[in-house]
Design an enzyme around this catalytic site. Structure first.
Site, PDB file in Angstrom:
ATOM      1  N   CYS A  67      32.817 -29.532  36.787  1.00  0.00           N
ATOM      2  CA  CYS A  67      32.084 -30.047  35.625  1.00  0.00           C
ATOM      3  C   CYS A  67      32.996 -30.322  34.440  1.00  0.00           C
ATOM      4  O   CYS A  67      34.070 -29.735  34.307  1.00  0.00           O
ATOM      5  CB  CYS A  67      31.034 -29.019  35.211  1.00  0.00           C
ATOM      6  SG  CYS A  67      29.851 -29.668  34.032  1.00  0.00           S
TER       7      CYS A  67
ATOM      8  N   ASP B  43      23.565 -19.506  34.816  1.00  0.00           N
ATOM      9  CA  ASP B  43      24.828 -19.638  34.100  1.00  0.00           C
ATOM     10  C   ASP B  43      24.924 -18.518  33.077  1.00  0.00           C
ATOM     11  O   ASP B  43      23.902 -18.053  32.561  1.00  0.00           O
ATOM     12  CB  ASP B  43      24.778 -21.006  33.388  1.00  0.00           C
ATOM     13  CG  ASP B  43      26.103 -21.397  32.780  1.00  0.00           C
ATOM     14  OD1 ASP B  43      26.203 -22.531  32.309  1.00  0.00           O
ATOM     15  OD2 ASP B  43      27.022 -20.558  32.784  1.00  0.00           O
TER      16      ASP B  43
HETATM   17  O1  LIG Z   1      30.890 -27.483  29.729  1.00  0.00           O
HETATM   18  C1  LIG Z   1      30.469 -27.785  28.599  1.00  0.00           C
HETATM   19  O2  LIG Z   1      31.192 -28.003  27.622  1.00  0.00           O
HETATM   20  C2  LIG Z   1      28.980 -27.922  28.393  1.00  0.00           C
HETATM   21  C3  LIG Z   1      28.506 -28.397  27.165  1.00  0.00           C
HETATM   22  C4  LIG Z   1      27.136 -28.571  26.990  1.00  0.00           C
HETATM   23  C5  LIG Z   1      26.232 -28.289  28.004  1.00  0.00           C
HETATM   24  C6  LIG Z   1      26.691 -27.806  29.236  1.00  0.00           C
HETATM   25  C7  LIG Z   1      28.060 -27.609  29.424  1.00  0.00           C
HETATM   26  N1  LIG Z   1      28.547 -27.102  30.617  1.00  0.00           N
HETATM   27  C8  LIG Z   1      27.595 -26.666  31.597  1.00  0.00           C
HETATM   28  C9  LIG Z   1      28.148 -26.541  32.970  1.00  0.00           C
HETATM   29  O3  LIG Z   1      27.528 -26.950  33.945  1.00  0.00           O
HETATM   30  C10 LIG Z   1      29.382 -25.711  33.157  1.00  0.00           C
HETATM   31  O4  LIG Z   1      30.024 -26.132  34.337  1.00  0.00           O
HETATM   32  C11 LIG Z   1      28.933 -24.261  33.324  1.00  0.00           C
HETATM   33  O5  LIG Z   1      28.407 -23.827  32.103  1.00  0.00           O
HETATM   34  C12 LIG Z   1      30.079 -23.371  33.777  1.00  0.00           C
HETATM   35  O6  LIG Z   1      31.063 -23.401  32.800  1.00  0.00           O
HETATM   36  P1  LIG Z   1      32.347 -22.419  32.962  1.00  0.00           P
HETATM   37  O7  LIG Z   1      31.866 -21.025  32.700  1.00  0.00           O
HETATM   38  O8  LIG Z   1      33.319 -22.927  31.932  1.00  0.00           O
HETATM   39  O9  LIG Z   1      32.866 -22.596  34.374  1.00  0.00           O
END
Ligand SMILES: O=C(O)c1ccccc1NCC(=O)[C@H](O)[C@H](O)COP(=O)(O)O
Length: 207
Positions: free
Chosen positions: A9, A128
């Protein structure tokens, strides 16, 4: 046992899309939330989505968007899945006729699970760590808090990386895993070696 699907992502660069696809990612997430350092505009998302081969899903991520905002993206970017991280309601989402994943909220460290509405068209629930911001926080949570028998494909997310993803898959056996921070060298800049190591960890757990 079916293999665990993998979403990478928050991609912003063509080389990162290529690295994710070549390592076997099943889905690529594009963030349409301007405050995020991973945000892309419609033009960039259209360019990046055009790099996706068949059978790699393009996912659009939004936070309480105005309908016109989503429609403007869908007019230019061939998204197959919508992922909402705000407090969108069914009526807000039903209009697009696309399957979507409603991000569930889990406050790490507190056993508060706010599983989002299970809209009939929701293709799954993304659980999440909701520690700060809307996602992409790079924080894990106590996976044992996830209720059993969820009744809907579970996308496990939040603080995953190459070091913990095999354990996460073995313990939770999610339909899919989702990662952003854990495969980055800087926010919005993915690292091809970290992507490869993350996907190898998932494959190792799949056996
Ligand atoms: O990733 C971002 O900046 C974000 C911003 C706004 C809404 C959603 C966002 N990310 C959501 C996702 O699907 C991420 O992959 C998920 O939260 C996992 O993130 P991480 O803990 O950094 O792997």
């Amino acid at each position: 046992m079916s293999r665990t699907r993998i979403k990478i992502c928050g991609l912003t660069r063509a080389q990162d899309v290529r690295a994710a696809v070549q390592n076997g990612a099943d889905a690529i997430g594009f963030v349409f939330y301007p405050p995020s350092p991973r945000a892309v505009d419609v033009d960039r998302a259209a360019e990046l989505a055009a790099l996706l081969p068949p059978f790699v899903t393009a996912v659009g991520l939004f936070v309480n968007p105005a309908p016109a905002e989503v429609e403007a993206v869908l007019a230019r970017v061939p998204l197959q899945l919508l992922q909402f991280h705000g407090d969108e309601r069914e009526a807000d989402c039903a209009r697009y006729g696309l399957p979507w994943i409603k991000a569930a909220r889990m406050r790490a460290g507190v056993d508060l699970l706010e599983f989002a509405l299970s809209h009939p068209r929701a293709r799954g629930i993304l659980v999440d760590a909701f520690v700060d911001g809307y996602g992409g926080g790079g924080k894990t949570f106590d996976w044992s808090l996830i209720p059993q028998g969820f009744g809907r494909p579970l996308v496990l997310s939040g603080g995953l990386d190459a070091d913990n993803v095999a354990e996460a898959v073995r313990r939770v056996r999610p339909w899919a895993v989702d990662v952003s921070s854990g495969v980055e060298s800087a926010r919005g800049i993915k690292d091809a070696a970290k992507i490869a190591a993350f996907i190898a960890g998932v494959r190792d757990a799949d056996g």
